[in-house]
Write a protein that holds these residues in place. Structure first.
Motif, PDB file in Angstrom:
ATOM      1  N   ILE A  68       0.838  -1.194   0.000  1.00 32.41           N
ATOM      2  CA  ILE A  68       0.000   0.000   0.000  1.00 32.41           C
ATOM      3  C   ILE A  68       0.875   1.247   0.000  1.00 32.41           C
ATOM      4  N   ASP A  69       0.257   2.384  -0.316  1.00 27.96           N
ATOM      5  CA  ASP A  69       0.904   3.687  -0.220  1.00 27.96           C
ATOM      6  C   ASP A  69       0.374   4.441   0.998  1.00 27.96           C
ATOM      7  N   VAL A  70       1.250   5.197   1.652  1.00 22.82           N
ATOM      8  CA  VAL A  70       0.861   6.134   2.711  1.00 22.82           C
ATOM      9  C   VAL A  70       1.426   7.491   2.333  1.00 22.82           C
ATOM     10  N   VAL A  71       0.567   8.517   2.259  1.00 21.18           N
ATOM     11  CA  VAL A  71       1.046   9.846   1.884  1.00 21.18           C
ATOM     12  C   VAL A  71       0.735  10.857   2.982  1.00 21.18           C
ATOM     13  N   PHE A  72       1.680  11.757   3.194  1.00 20.84           N
ATOM     14  CA  PHE A  72       1.563  12.865   4.138  1.00 20.84           C
ATOM     15  C   PHE A  72       1.699  14.176   3.378  1.00 20.84           C
ATOM     16  N   ASP A  73       1.088  15.241   3.924  1.00 18.49           N
ATOM     17  CA  ASP A  73       1.432  16.562   3.408  1.00 18.49           C
ATOM     18  C   ASP A  73       2.750  17.031   4.008  1.00 18.49           C
ATOM     19  N   LEU A 128      -4.539   3.120  -0.533  1.00  7.95           N
ATOM     20  CA  LEU A 128      -3.866   4.345  -0.122  1.00  7.95           C
ATOM     21  C   LEU A 128      -4.384   4.810   1.237  1.00  7.95           C
ATOM     22  N   VAL A 129      -3.445   5.170   2.133  1.00  8.24           N
ATOM     23  CA  VAL A 129      -3.767   5.866   3.376  1.00  8.24           C
ATOM     24  C   VAL A 129      -3.286   7.303   3.244  1.00  8.24           C
ATOM     25  N   VAL A 130      -4.182   8.251   3.465  1.00  8.20           N
ATOM     26  CA  VAL A 130      -3.865   9.682   3.388  1.00  8.20           C
ATOM     27  C   VAL A 130      -3.914  10.249   4.798  1.00  8.20           C
ATOM     28  N   ILE A 131      -2.845  10.922   5.231  1.00  9.36           N
ATOM     29  CA  ILE A 131      -2.767  11.407   6.613  1.00  9.36           C
ATOM     30  C   ILE A 131      -2.692  12.924   6.634  1.00  9.36           C
ATOM     31  N   THR A 132      -3.643  13.527   7.362  1.00 13.83           N
ATOM     32  CA  THR A 132      -3.697  14.971   7.649  1.00 13.83           C
ATOM     33  C   THR A 132      -3.561  15.833   6.414  1.00 13.83           C
ATOM     34  N   SER A 133      -4.343  15.557   5.413  1.00 11.90           N
ATOM     35  CA  SER A 133      -4.312  16.370   4.206  1.00 11.90           C
ATOM     36  C   SER A 133      -5.725  16.784   3.810  1.00 11.90           C
TER      37      SER A 133
END
Length: 345
Positions: A68-73, A128-133
């Motif tokens: 999986i992908d994990v994306v942060f701003d 995909l996990v998106v964190i604080t965006s």
């Protein structure tokens, strides 16, 4: 349908069941735009129901399990790293590989998201996990169009329909912070928040206001400032508050970093925390235990939030439906050294 049958599901199988061409199903799988919206939705649902995975995803699973992908701003705080640790720990126990990226915000991030969705399909990544965006529905649509599930952690804005979001009881945490300060005898209490329109900031602020109202108190406009969730804002907003003719005796900050900035400004002015100024933060990161004085903070279960995001994404990848699209984990006020009874007039 057995696991082996799910593995063998082909585009031709899906096309036959749907009464459409194999080319149409292939376009949906690859995120092409030239498919009618209604047809796309029906095909995506059939793909999910059949447990279809692209050749790249099947190769990944055969080699070493899903990826999986994990994306942060941004990945520049104890808050972010604690969330990431939760994701990684849960991934390790579930035999999931994780690709971590920082893509910022704005137009560049939007373009990166569109490219990323196609790259994920080509490279066999599954979700995909998106964190604080604060990504909009249109920015996340390429993932939906390619059948890639998305889970959002601590959302800045309402996620698109069907997207699972993981967060904390922000409203209850804001109320607990204000109740604590009121119980200590403070009546002139300020709020320093992050991005004003963000969901988490609004929830914390309105919980704070609810506590004040319940005790017959108000928050005058000069005691409410919104900016960013960064230490620098805590310093500049702190200067504004402490320059007032009647400065507050206590401040609830929208996160720990704002609180650290405020405490730094108070220190420069020789204002003692907590004897002259009580400060409460939000997040309860390990930095709150290491500051001087140690910071009273509403603690979010950040590690568990990250783990919950990974588990929710795996459930979606495996074709399961969430019991709820919004999961909130409980916050807890942890009292440390930065709060004390209100000073005498």
């Amino acid at each position: 349908m057995s696991d082996r049958d799910l593995q063998r599901a082909t585009l031709a199988d899906i096309a036959g069941r749907m009464g459409v061409s194999v080319a149409t199903v292939s376009k949906v799988v690859n995120g092409r735009d030239d498919v009618a919206a209604g047809t796309r939705e029906r095909v995506l649902e059939a793909l999910r129901h059949a447990g279809y995975r692209s050749p790249g995803q099947r190769r990944r699973a055969e080699l070493s399990g899903p990826m999986i992908d994990v994306v942060f701003d941004a990945l520049n705080s104890a808050y972010s790293t604690t969330l990431l640790t939760g994701v990684l720990d849960a991934a390790a126990s579930s035999d999931v590989d994780v690709v971590v990226s920082v893509i910022g915000s704005g137009r560049t991030a939007a373009a990166d998201l569109a490219r990323r969705s196609q790259k994920m399909v080509e490279r066999g990544r599954c979700g995909l996990v998106v964190i604080t965006s604060s990504y909009s529905a249109s920015q996340l649509r390429p993932f939906r169009d390619r059948g890639l599930p998305v889970v959002v952690v601590d959302r800045m804005n309402p996620p698109p329909a069907g997207v699972v979001s993981i967060g904390a009881t922000n409203w209850a945490g804001g109320r607990a912070a204000a109740e604590h300060l009121i119980a200590l005898g403070h009546t002139r209490i300020a709020y320093l928040g992050g991005i004003e329109e963000s969901d988490c900031n609004q929830a914390r602020f309105h919980g704070f206001l609810a506590a004040l109202s319940a005790h017959g108190l108000t928050a005058p406009d000069e005691l409410v400032l919104h900016g960013t969730f960064r230490k620098g804002f805590g310093e500049t907003a702190g200067r504004t508050l402490l320059d007032l003719p009647a400065p507050p005796t206590a401040v609830f900050c929208g996160n720990d970093r704002i609180a650290f900035g405020l405490m730094e400004e108070a220190r420069r002015r020789g204002i003692a925390v907590p004897d002259q100024l009580s400060v409460v933060g939000f997040d309860g990161t390990y930095e709150a235990r290491q500051s001087s004085p140690t910071l009273t903070s509403v603690t979010q279960p950040l590690h568990e939030m990250g783990a919950a995001a990974l588990r929710a994404l795996l459930q979606r990848i495996q074709g399961g439906q969430p019991g709820s699209h919004r999961v909130e984990l409980a916050t807890e006020l942890v009292v440390r050294e930065s709060t004390a009874p209100a000073p005498a007039s």
